[in-house]
Design a protein around this motif. Structure first.
Motif, PDB file in Angstrom:
ATOM      1  N   UNK A  48       0.817  -1.214   0.000  1.00 55.47           N
ATOM      2  CA  UNK A  48       0.000   0.000   0.000  1.00 55.47           C
ATOM      3  C   UNK A  48       0.846   1.257   0.000  1.00 55.47           C
ATOM      4  N   UNK A  49       2.157   1.129   0.251  1.00 59.97           N
ATOM      5  CA  UNK A  49       3.004   2.317   0.317  1.00 59.97           C
ATOM      6  C   UNK A  49       3.204   2.937  -1.063  1.00 59.97           C
ATOM      7  N   UNK A  50       3.277   2.131  -2.096  1.00 61.39           N
ATOM      8  CA  UNK A  50       3.505   2.650  -3.442  1.00 61.39           C
ATOM      9  C   UNK A  50       2.771   1.754  -4.441  1.00 61.39           C
ATOM     10  N   UNK A  51       1.461   1.946  -4.607  1.00 62.37           N
ATOM     11  CA  UNK A  51       0.682   1.069  -5.506  1.00 62.37           C
ATOM     12  C   UNK A  51       1.182   1.071  -6.941  1.00 62.37           C
ATOM     13  N   UNK A  52       1.658   2.209  -7.441  1.00 60.17           N
ATOM     14  CA  UNK A  52       2.137   2.272  -8.822  1.00 60.17           C
ATOM     15  C   UNK A  52       3.353   1.371  -9.011  1.00 60.17           C
ATOM     16  N   UNK A  53       4.253   1.374  -8.033  1.00 61.58           N
ATOM     17  CA  UNK A  53       5.436   0.520  -8.128  1.00 61.58           C
ATOM     18  C   UNK A  53       5.044  -0.952  -8.056  1.00 61.58           C
ATOM     19  N   UNK A  54       4.008  -1.254  -7.273  1.00 60.13           N
ATOM     20  CA  UNK A  54       3.560  -2.635  -7.183  1.00 60.13           C
ATOM     21  C   UNK A  54       3.004  -3.116  -8.523  1.00 60.13           C
ATOM     22  N   UNK A  55       2.234  -2.274  -9.182  1.00 64.09           N
ATOM     23  CA  UNK A  55       1.688  -2.651 -10.490  1.00 64.09           C
ATOM     24  C   UNK A  55       2.811  -2.807 -11.514  1.00 64.09           C
ATOM     25  N   UNK A  56       3.820  -1.942 -11.453  1.00 67.74           N
ATOM     26  CA  UNK A  56       4.942  -2.035 -12.385  1.00 67.74           C
ATOM     27  C   UNK A  56       5.744  -3.316 -12.152  1.00 67.74           C
ATOM     28  N   UNK A  57       5.793  -3.768 -10.905  1.00 69.94           N
ATOM     29  CA  UNK A  57       6.527  -4.996 -10.587  1.00 69.94           C
ATOM     30  C   UNK A  57       5.723  -6.247 -10.900  1.00 69.94           C
TER      31      UNK A  57
END
Length: 449
Positions: free
Chosen positions: A96-105
Motif C-alpha cells: 500500500x506504500x507505493x501502488x504504482x510501483x507494485x503494479x509495475x513490478x
C-alpha cells in the motif's frame, strides 16, 4: 507437617530450576522435531535437494501489508527454508506504500513473493511448498528446459488428454521448468537451437526420410534423445537412428510368465520390482508396469556406453506368434520358431563424450514401451517416478534423481454417522462423567483420612 512440606518445596524448586535450564538452552540451541506422518511438517526431500542446487544467496521479497496475520504466516512458512539454506534472506514490502510501483513490478495478490537468484527472478502467488519449490527449481535450472516432442506422425502428445497421450506426466514437469514444445519436421528441417532434449514417443505412421535424417543429425551432433519404441509396426525407416544409437529392436512382443505370481493375468504386461544398477534406477524400489513391450539389444560397434535400464525376468520370451485376445495366457515359448528366452533388456541408458563443444556428455534413453507414461497407465505403481528419473538424467539434473516426490499421506479422517455419534458420546458424555467420578472418588478418600 513441616517434614511433609519440605520435600514438596524442594521438588517445586528443582522443577523451577529445570525449567529455567531448559529455557536457557532453548534460546541458544534451536532444535525441532517432526513426528508427523511422512515428516509433512518439515521440508520435503525434493525441496532440500533443490535448495542444495542453489549455490549462492537467494532473496525473497514478499509484498504483504503490516498488521494482520498474513505477514507472520509467510514469515513462519519461510523459516523452514531459512533453516536449510542460511544465505536465503526474506524481506517484506508494504504494497500500500507505493501502488504504482507494485503494479509495475507485476504484483497481483497480497503476500505475493518474488524470488531472486543469480540475476533471475520468479513470482510465487500461492503459499505452498509445491509452488515455492517449483519456482526455486526453475531458478536452479537457469531458465526453462526446452523439450521438443516429435509430432505429425501419430506420436503421443505431451499436452493430450487421450489415454495414449502423455499430458498427465508432462503437466507437473511444466511447473518445474520443463517446457514441452512440438517439433514437426514437415515445418522445420532440423532440431531448433536451444533444445535440451528431443522425445520421439511411439510414432504410428512412417516417418519421412527427412525427419529421420534430422533426428540422426541431431544425435550425431551431440543432442540428447528419449526414444519410446512400441512393439507392432517395425518402422524400418528408423533403422538409421537405431544404428546411430547402437541399439537393435528385436522382433515380436516381450511376454513374461512371472506376472502370474504378481497377480497379472495377461502375460503381455511386464511388471518390474528390481532394476539393473544405473544412475537412473539407483535406489528405485517401486514396482513399474509396462503393458506391451518390445525387447532391445545393444550393439558394440559404437562409442556409446550402453547400460541396461529395464530387464525382464528369466520367465520371459519374445513371442512371435499372434496372441489370442480372449485367452492370452495360452501362449508357450517355442525356440524352434526363433523366439528368444529371457531375461531380455527393453530399456537402455546411453552416454558418451559429446561431439558438441558446448557440453561434456551426451545422453540418450531408449525404452521398448511408451504406454508406461501414458495417461491410461501412469497411475500404476512407480511409473511416474521412473519417468521423472529418466527426464532428470537426460536433462542433467542428477542431483534430483532418486528424490522421492511422493505425496504426504491422506490426513482426512472419514467417519460414518455411527462413528460420529459414538465419538460425540465419548467426549460429551463419557469423558465428563469419568472426570466427575474421579473427583468424587478423590474427595471420598480425603474425607476418610
Amino acid at each position: 507437617m513441616m517434614r511433609r512440606r519440605l520435600p514438596i518445596g524442594l521438588y517445586a524448586l528443582l522443577l523451577l530450576v529445570a525449567a529455567g535450564c531448559i529455557g536457557y538452552l532453548a534460546t541458544r540451541h534451536a532444535r525441532t522435531f517432526d513426528w508427523s506422518a511422512g515428516d509433512r511438517a518439515s521440508l520435503s526431500a525434493p525441496t532440500r535437494a533443490v535448495l542444495q542446487k542453489l549455490h549462492g544467496p537467494v532473496q525473497i521479497v514478499s509484498y504483504a501489508a503490516p498488521g494482520g496475520a498474513l505477514r507472520p504466516t509467510i514469515a513462519a512458512f519461510l523459516q523452514r527454508y531459512e533453516a536449510v539454506k542460511p544465505d536465503l534472506s526474506v524481506r517484506f514490502v508494504d504494497p500500500d506504500a507505493n501502488p504504482a510501483a507494485m503494479r509495475a513490478a507485476g504484483i497481483e495478490v497480497a503476500g505475493e513473493m518474488v524470488l531472486r537468484y543469480d540475476g533471475r527472478e520468479e513470482h510465487v502467488r500461492e503459499l505452498s511448498e509445491d509452488a515455492l519449490t517449483n519456482a526455486l527449481e526453475r531458478l536452479a535450472r537457469g531458465g526453462d528446459r526446452v523439450v521438443a516432442f516429435v509430432t505429425g506422425d501419430g506420436e503421443r502428445r505431451p499436452d493430450g488428454t487421450a489415454g495414449a497421450d502423455l499430458g498427465l506426466f508432462i503437466k507437473p514437469l511444466a511447473a518445474r521448468g520443463v517446457r514441452a514444445v512440438p517439433l514437426n519436421f514437415s515445418q522445420v528441417g532440423q532440431v531448433p537451437q536451444g533444445t535440451q532434449l528431443v522425445v520421439l514417443a511411439s510414432p504410428q505412421s512412417t516417418l519421412p526420410q527427412a525427419a529421420v535424417k534430422a533426428l540422426v543429425d541431431y544425435v550425431q551432433g551431440g543432442g540428447n534423445l528419449l526414444w519410446l519404441s512400441d512393439p507392432g509396426a517395425p518402422h524400418p525407416e528408423l533403422d538409421p537412428l537405431a544404428r546411430a544409437l547402437g541399439v537393435q529392436r528385436l522382433p515380436g512382443l516381450l511376454v513374461d510368465g512371472q506376472g502370474a505370481a504378481l497377480g497379472l493375468k495377461d502375460p503381455r504386461v511386464v511388471a518390474l520390482g528390481s532394476y539393473p544398477p544405473t544412475a537412473i534406477t539407483q535406489g528405485l524400489v517401486q514396482t513399474t508396469v509396462f503393458p506391451q513391450v518390445q525387447a532391445l539389444a545393444s550393439t558394440s560397434d559404437t562409442q556409446w556406453s550402453a547400460k541396461p535400464l529395464l530387464r525382464s525376468s528369466p520367465q520371459s520370451w519374445t513371442e512371435l506368434q499372434p496372441i489370442d485376445e480372449q485367452h492370452p495366457s495360452t501362449i508357450r515359448f517355442d525356440p524352434d520358431k526363433g523366439e528368444l528366452r529371457g531375461p531380455l533388456d527393453f530399456g537402455y541408458a546411453l552416454s558418451r563424450l559429446s561431439p558438441s563443444p558446448d557440453k561434456n556428455e551426451q545422453r540418450a534413453v531408449v525404452i521398448g514401451d511408451g504406454d508406461f507414461l501414458s495417461n491410461a497407465v501412469l497411475g500404476q505403481a512407480g511409473n511416474r517416478t521412473l519417468g521423472e528419473r529418466v527426464f532428470e538424467w537426460l536433462l542433467g539434473d542428477d542431483a534430483l534423481i532418486g528424490v522421492d516426490r511422493a505425496a504426504a499421506p491422506d490426513r482426512m479422517v472419514r467417519l460414518s454417522s455411527g462413528g460420529l455419534t459414538a465419538m460425540a458420546a465419548v467426549f460429551m458424555i463419557g469423558l465428563p462423567l469419568l472426570l466427575l467420578l474421579l473427583g468424587v472418588g478423590i474427595a471420598w478418600r480425603r474425607r476418610r483420612r
